[in-house]
Motif scaffolding. Structure first.
Motif, PDB file in Angstrom:
ATOM      1  N   ILE A   1       0.842  -1.213   0.000  1.00 35.77           N
ATOM      2  CA  ILE A   1       0.000   0.000   0.000  1.00 35.77           C
ATOM      3  C   ILE A   1       0.869   1.252   0.000  1.00 35.77           C
ATOM      4  CG2 ILE A   1      -1.701   1.312   1.338  1.00 35.77           C
ATOM      5  CD1 ILE A   1      -2.837  -1.410   2.257  1.00 35.77           C
ATOM      6  N   GLY A   2       1.951   1.211   0.761  1.00 30.33           N
ATOM      7  CA  GLY A   2       2.856   2.352   0.777  1.00 30.33           C
ATOM      8  C   GLY A   2       3.461   2.608  -0.596  1.00 30.33           C
ATOM      9  N   ARG A   3       3.845   1.528  -1.272  1.00 24.68           N
ATOM     10  CA  ARG A   3       4.405   1.686  -2.620  1.00 24.68           C
ATOM     11  C   ARG A   3       3.350   2.224  -3.582  1.00 24.68           C
ATOM     12  NH1 ARG A   3       4.028  -1.644  -6.625  1.00 24.68           N
ATOM     13  NH2 ARG A   3       3.475  -3.416  -5.315  1.00 24.68           N
ATOM     14  N   LEU A   4       2.132   1.695  -3.468  1.00 22.53           N
ATOM     15  CA  LEU A   4       1.047   2.188  -4.328  1.00 22.53           C
ATOM     16  C   LEU A   4       0.783   3.670  -4.086  1.00 22.53           C
ATOM     17  CD1 LEU A   4      -1.529  -0.725  -4.276  1.00 22.53           C
ATOM     18  CD2 LEU A   4      -0.557   0.333  -6.317  1.00 22.53           C
ATOM     19  N   TYR A   5       0.883   4.069  -2.828  1.00 21.33           N
ATOM     20  CA  TYR A   5       0.652   5.493  -2.526  1.00 21.33           C
ATOM     21  C   TYR A   5       1.705   6.348  -3.212  1.00 21.33           C
ATOM     22  CZ  TYR A   5      -0.685   9.699  -0.072  1.00 21.33           C
ATOM     23  OH  TYR A   5      -1.124  10.974   0.204  1.00 21.33           O
ATOM     24  N   ARG A   6       2.966   5.913  -3.110  1.00 20.51           N
ATOM     25  CA  ARG A   6       4.034   6.699  -3.731  1.00 20.51           C
ATOM     26  C   ARG A   6       3.894   6.734  -5.247  1.00 20.51           C
ATOM     27  NH1 ARG A   6       6.856   3.730   0.037  1.00 20.51           N
ATOM     28  NH2 ARG A   6       7.579   2.260  -1.540  1.00 20.51           N
ATOM     29  N   GLU A   7       3.519   5.615  -5.851  1.00 21.83           N
ATOM     30  CA  GLU A   7       3.549   5.513  -7.303  1.00 21.83           C
ATOM     31  C   GLU A   7       2.226   5.874  -7.974  1.00 21.83           C
ATOM     32  OE1 GLU A   7       4.749   1.505  -8.019  1.00 21.83           O
ATOM     33  OE2 GLU A   7       6.814   1.839  -7.310  1.00 21.83           O
ATOM     34  N   GLN A   8       1.105   5.686  -7.271  1.00 29.34           N
ATOM     35  CA  GLN A   8      -0.190   5.802  -7.944  1.00 29.34           C
ATOM     36  C   GLN A   8      -1.127   6.867  -7.371  1.00 29.34           C
ATOM     37  OE1 GLN A   8      -1.114   4.134 -10.660  1.00 29.34           O
ATOM     38  NE2 GLN A   8       0.704   2.839 -10.787  1.00 29.34           N
ATOM     39  N   SER A   9      -0.804   7.391  -6.186  1.00 33.17           N
ATOM     40  CA  SER A   9      -1.799   8.243  -5.523  1.00 33.17           C
ATOM     41  C   SER A   9      -2.160   9.473  -6.357  1.00 33.17           C
ATOM     42  CB  SER A   9      -1.302   8.666  -4.137  1.00 33.17           C
ATOM     43  OG  SER A   9      -0.137   9.464  -4.229  1.00 33.17           O
TER      44      SER A   9
END
Length: 417
Positions: free
Chosen positions: A12-20
């Motif tokens: 989720i943290g990676r998704l936040y950085r890459e997709q938010s």
């Protein structure tokens, strides 16, 4: 904390950085409101943190986040509708919207990409040029007010006021969140290119935070530029893409094993990404062949000259100075003048470069630009003026926050004793 929960938190943290920011762009399009979309984005990630460790990662996480954000926005609008009947219609229309959520945007070419579409929308001619870029960088690209202020050599307070006024202008003027028609695209192109390049620069040389580089920002800028070349294959669009590719190609050689920056002259050029260099040179060549040469194509040509040199000693500095002369005629900014001064120093020696830098800094326009002080310090060091070099390094260090860059400057200053 169970290992599976920790692993999902990492995802989720990676998704936040890459997709938010891409999720946010879609929510802004759907909701038509920056602040509501930002609230919906945060609530969607909170929901993901609670639900995904139990249910598992959905097949399309970005679509899930957009859907969750939309439903939470509908709930908020319905709550507000109890006090404002006009909100009922918006809540109804959002509840009926389903098609866009299943496929929030495409990864392929075209203006269907929500993020690129929103950049064009934020670059509306009704907004002042500075406001267009600041708003887009903050709301669409996720840069902090401090990062944008550093790029513009101004204060965070000034930038924050600029962004607030731009959002109010969009709201009060009823500027729609829509794709401009083809005839309107070129008029917004300069601001769009400026935004994309600032995103890249922030990724290539972060103005804040611990990391020297933020690869996700550079990659996103290149992705947006590729989309833009397909949409609008103008020479300056190609020039910008070529410039970014040629610059990004040096990334593997830009830091040592400890993460410290390595100067261009000291980089192991065998580490440079040759396919990216070849693509960048080809794109820049197409831009130059158009005979409609602008600032980005010229900067791309400068990057290509660096890329063609087998080692630092083989760099064609006279050609680079000539290209900077042409660039100064089209874009006479203090930063371009500083870069030209460094090129002159490489061609004619540190004394010639220092003379130009000192003249630039006498105007005061580069007082808060750390790289100007660092360039001056390097040349003073080469000249053997240790006391003046130490003073210049101190000025650069006072303006520098990223730790890796600070470590490099401290090391260079330490050589002076």
């Amino acid at each position: 904390m169970p290992q599976a929960k920790m692993a999902m938190d990492d995802v989720i943290g990676r998704l936040y950085r890459e997709q938010s920011r891409r999720v946010l762009a879609t929510l802004i399009r759907l909701l038509g409101d920056f602040d509501l979309a930002e609230e919906a984005l945060q609530e969607a990630f909170v929901a993901a943190s609670a639900q995904w460790p139990v249910d598992g990662l959905p097949d399309n996480p970005r679509a899930w986040l957009v859907s969750a954000g939309r439903f939470r926005a509908i709930d908020r609008i319905r709550q507000r509708a109890r006090f404002d009947a006009s909100m009922n219609d918006l809540a109804f229309r959002l509840a009926e919207t389903g098609e866009d959520v299943a496929h929030p945007d495409t990864d392929g070419p075209g203006i269907e990409d929500d993020r690129l579409r929103l950049i064009f929308t934020c670059c509306h001619p009704a907004l002042a040029p500075e406001a267009r870029v600041a708003l887009t960088l903050r709301e669409v690209c996720g840069l902090t007010t401090e990062e944008i202020a550093a790029a513009y050599l101004t204060s965070p307070t000034t930038l924050a006021q600029r962004i607030v006024r731009a959002k109010a202008k969009i709201r009060d003027a009823g500027i729609p969140y829509e794709v401009p028609e083809a005839p309107d695209l070129p008029a917004r192109l300069d601001s769009v290119l400026q935004v994309i390049y600032l995103i890249f620069n922030e990724g290539y040389l972060a103005s804040s935070g611990e990391a020297l580089m933020r690869t996700e920002l550079s990659a996103e800028a290149i992705r947006l530029a590729r989309l833009l070349v397909d949409l609008l294959p103008e020479p300056e669009v190609m020039g910008l893409l070529g410039l970014m590719l040629l610059t990004e190609a040096r990334r593997p050689a830009r830091t040592d094993a400890a993460g410290r920056p390595v100067l261009l002259s000291d980089q192991d050029r065998s580490l440079w990404l040759k396919p990216m260099i070849e693509e960048g040179c080809a794109v820049v060549t197409r831009a130059l062949e158009s005979k409609r040469i602008g600032p980005y194509a010229l900067q791309g040509a400068i990057a290509a000259v660096h890329a063609e040199a087998g080692d630092a000693g083989a760099t064609d500095w006279p050609q680079i100075v000539g290209l900077y002369d042409a660039l100064m005629q089209r874009m006479p900014t203090p930063v371009v003048a500083l870069n030209r001064a460094v090129a002159v120093a490489m061609r004619d020696g540190p004394t010639a470069g220092l003379r130009l830098i000192d003249a630039l800094m006498a105007d005061g326009g580069l007082d808060d630009y750390r790289l100007a002080h660092a360039a001056r310090a390097e040349l003073l060091q080469q000249q053997g003026d240790a006391a003046a070099a130490r003073e210049a390094w101190d000025a650069a260090l006072a303006l520098t926050r990223p730790s890796a860059e600070r470590d490099h400057m401290l090391a260079r200053r330490g050589v002076l004793g």
